[in-house]
Design a protein around this motif. Structure first.
Motif, mmCIF file in Angstrom:
data_model
loop_
_atom_site.group_PDB
_atom_site.id
_atom_site.type_symbol
_atom_site.label_atom_id
_atom_site.label_comp_id
_atom_site.label_asym_id
_atom_site.label_seq_id
_atom_site.Cartn_x
_atom_site.Cartn_y
_atom_site.Cartn_z
ATOM 1 N N THR A 42 0.830 -1.210 0.000
ATOM 2 C CA THR A 42 0.000 0.000 0.000
ATOM 3 C C THR A 42 0.856 1.247 0.000
ATOM 4 O OG1 THR A 42 -1.681 -1.198 1.242
ATOM 5 C CG2 THR A 42 -1.863 1.194 1.194
ATOM 6 N N LEU A 43 1.934 1.227 0.809
ATOM 7 C CA LEU A 43 2.816 2.389 0.836
ATOM 8 C C LEU A 43 3.491 2.608 -0.504
ATOM 9 C CD1 LEU A 43 4.442 1.986 4.362
ATOM 10 C CD2 LEU A 43 2.880 3.772 3.645
ATOM 11 N N ALA A 44 3.865 1.503 -1.144
ATOM 12 C CA ALA A 44 4.506 1.632 -2.454
ATOM 13 C C ALA A 44 3.542 2.227 -3.467
ATOM 14 C CB ALA A 44 5.011 0.263 -2.917
ATOM 15 N N THR A 45 2.304 1.759 -3.437
ATOM 16 C CA THR A 45 1.308 2.281 -4.356
ATOM 17 C C THR A 45 0.966 3.730 -4.018
ATOM 18 O OG1 THR A 45 0.387 0.070 -4.536
ATOM 19 C CG2 THR A 45 -0.974 1.873 -5.332
ATOM 20 N N LYS A 46 0.834 4.028 -2.722
ATOM 21 C CA LYS A 46 0.487 5.378 -2.306
ATOM 22 C C LYS A 46 1.568 6.377 -2.683
ATOM 23 C CE LYS A 46 -1.147 7.972 1.706
ATOM 24 N NZ LYS A 46 -0.257 9.118 1.479
ATOM 25 N N SER A 47 2.831 5.954 -2.610
ATOM 26 C CA SER A 47 3.907 6.869 -2.998
ATOM 27 C C SER A 47 3.797 7.256 -4.466
ATOM 28 C CB SER A 47 5.265 6.228 -2.717
ATOM 29 O OG SER A 47 5.429 5.058 -3.514
ATOM 30 N N LYS A 48 3.428 6.273 -5.300
ATOM 31 C CA LYS A 48 3.238 6.573 -6.716
ATOM 32 C C LYS A 48 2.038 7.496 -6.935
ATOM 33 C CE LYS A 48 5.246 2.214 -8.331
ATOM 34 N NZ LYS A 48 4.994 0.968 -9.089
ATOM 35 N N VAL A 49 0.964 7.221 -6.194
ATOM 36 C CA VAL A 49 -0.228 8.059 -6.322
ATOM 37 C C VAL A 49 0.058 9.477 -5.837
ATOM 38 C CG1 VAL A 49 -2.601 8.374 -5.535
ATOM 39 C CG2 VAL A 49 -1.791 6.101 -6.149
ATOM 40 N N ASP A 50 0.816 9.601 -4.753
ATOM 41 C CA ASP A 50 1.174 10.929 -4.253
ATOM 42 C C ASP A 50 1.995 11.702 -5.283
ATOM 43 O OD1 ASP A 50 -0.139 10.523 -1.906
ATOM 44 O OD2 ASP A 50 1.633 9.874 -0.796
ATOM 45 N N ALA A 51 2.923 10.995 -5.927
ATOM 46 C CA ALA A 51 3.728 11.643 -6.958
ATOM 47 C C ALA A 51 2.862 12.088 -8.133
ATOM 48 C CB ALA A 51 4.825 10.697 -7.437
ATOM 49 N N ALA A 52 1.922 11.222 -8.527
ATOM 50 C CA ALA A 52 1.014 11.582 -9.625
ATOM 51 C C ALA A 52 0.128 12.757 -9.237
ATOM 52 C CB ALA A 52 0.163 10.373 -10.000
ATOM 53 N N ARG A 53 -0.279 12.776 -7.957
ATOM 54 C CA ARG A 53 -1.125 13.877 -7.483
ATOM 55 C C ARG A 53 -0.395 15.205 -7.550
ATOM 56 N NH1 ARG A 53 -1.892 15.933 -2.132
ATOM 57 N NH2 ARG A 53 -3.909 16.999 -1.907
ATOM 58 N N GLU A 54 0.856 15.217 -7.097
ATOM 59 C CA GLU A 54 1.649 16.448 -7.149
ATOM 60 C C GLU A 54 1.868 16.907 -8.587
ATOM 61 O OE1 GLU A 54 2.537 18.360 -4.693
ATOM 62 O OE2 GLU A 54 1.484 17.025 -3.297
ATOM 63 N N LYS A 55 2.106 15.928 -9.459
ATOM 64 C CA LYS A 55 2.302 16.275 -10.876
ATOM 65 C C LYS A 55 1.020 16.841 -11.473
ATOM 66 C CE LYS A 55 3.888 14.360 -15.268
ATOM 67 N NZ LYS A 55 4.354 13.144 -15.981
ATOM 68 N N PHE A 56 -0.111 16.228 -11.115
ATOM 69 C CA PHE A 56 -1.401 16.704 -11.632
ATOM 70 C C PHE A 56 -1.694 18.116 -11.148
ATOM 71 C CE2 PHE A 56 -6.009 17.143 -11.521
ATOM 72 C CZ PHE A 56 -6.342 16.745 -12.811
ATOM 73 N N LYS A 57 -1.391 18.387 -9.867
ATOM 74 C CA LYS A 57 -1.601 19.730 -9.324
ATOM 75 C C LYS A 57 -0.743 20.756 -10.052
ATOM 76 C CE LYS A 57 -1.718 20.106 -4.822
ATOM 77 N NZ LYS A 57 -1.340 19.889 -3.401
ATOM 78 N N GLN A 58 0.497 20.368 -10.359
ATOM 79 C CA GLN A 58 1.392 21.282 -11.067
ATOM 80 C C GLN A 58 0.902 21.548 -12.482
ATOM 81 O OE1 GLN A 58 4.046 22.908 -9.750
ATOM 82 N NE2 GLN A 58 4.089 24.019 -11.684
ATOM 83 N N VAL A 59 0.469 20.476 -13.163
ATOM 84 C CA VAL A 59 -0.045 20.637 -14.530
ATOM 85 C C VAL A 59 -1.305 21.493 -14.533
ATOM 86 C CG1 VAL A 59 -1.038 19.393 -16.492
ATOM 87 C CG2 VAL A 59 0.992 18.499 -15.360
ATOM 88 N N THR A 60 -2.173 21.269 -13.540
ATOM 89 C CA THR A 60 -3.404 22.059 -13.441
ATOM 90 C C THR A 60 -3.096 23.531 -13.210
ATOM 91 O OG1 THR A 60 -4.552 20.138 -12.519
ATOM 92 C CG2 THR A 60 -5.606 22.273 -12.254
#
Length: 206
Positions: A30-48
């Motif tokens: 779960t932590l491994a998956t969450k780290s990827k999701v967190d990274a994607a979230r930060e990237k999405f926020k930056q793109v937005t």
């Protein structure tokens, strides 16, 4: 002593293999998956945020061209003729920027987020319709019982109150009819139309 410690550690490892800690394994996954999701979230926020910045830049760009275009139209006839080519270039650039913005907006509207928002709004509308329908039903039931008991109370009160109710209903009915006709005669400008109508009404009752 070292051998004993080594043997003890081997026994612990064997015991761990026999009884694996599933909660630890799941938490690691779960932590491994969450780290990827967190990274994607930060990237999405930056793109937005970049998209918002670009939208503001596009708006400023469009507004500046619009101001230059309107200023050019207010110039003298001679200057207007000189700036015809420049105005056409401004319009072409404005249209091009508009096409880019509309294209981006079209892609966003086709995305899953907009579809999810539409589904949520549809669900809200259905819930509101159910609530409004229930409110209307309760309101009609309430006023229906009030009217029924009020009518029965007037009948039990005696003839005078019944006559007063009939006269009141006649006045309300005539008022509605007079208002309907007043809208037609108002367009023709008939002076004192409602006064005359109400005068004949009371004259007929007297």
């Amino acid at each position: 002593g070292g051998m004993d410690r080594g043997g003890g550690s081997m026994e612990v490892q064997d015991e761990a293999l026999k009884q694996p800690n599933l909660s630890r394994v799941l938490s690691h996954r779960t932590l491994a998956t969450k780290s990827k999701v967190d990274a994607a979230r930060e990237k999405f926020k930056q793109v937005t945020q970049n998209l918002i910045d670009e939208a503001n830049i596009s708006l400023q760009y469009f507004e500046s061209h619009y101001e230059k275009f309107t200023t050019s139209l207010q110039a003298s006839p001679v200057e207007k003729k000189k700036e015809i080519g420049q105005r056409e270039e401004w319009i072409e650039e404005m249209n091009l920027q508009m096409e880019r913005v509309q294209s981006t907006l079209g892609h966003l509207i086709k995305g899953p987020a907009h579809k999810a928002k539409t589904k949520i709004e549809e669900k809200k509308e259905k819930v509101e319709k159910k609530k409004s329908g229930a409110r209307k039903l309760l309101t009609r039931l309430l006023f229906g019982w009030v009217m029924i008991f009020g009518f029965l109370a007037i009948i039990n009160s005696g003839h005078i109150y019944v006559c007063a109710l009939v006269a009141f209903l006649q006045i309300l009915t005539f008022r509605e009819l007079a208002n309907v006709r007043y809208k037609q005669f108002k367009a023709r400008y008939v002076p004192m139309f409602r006064t005359i109508q109400w005068g004949w009404f009371f004259y007929g009752h007297v």
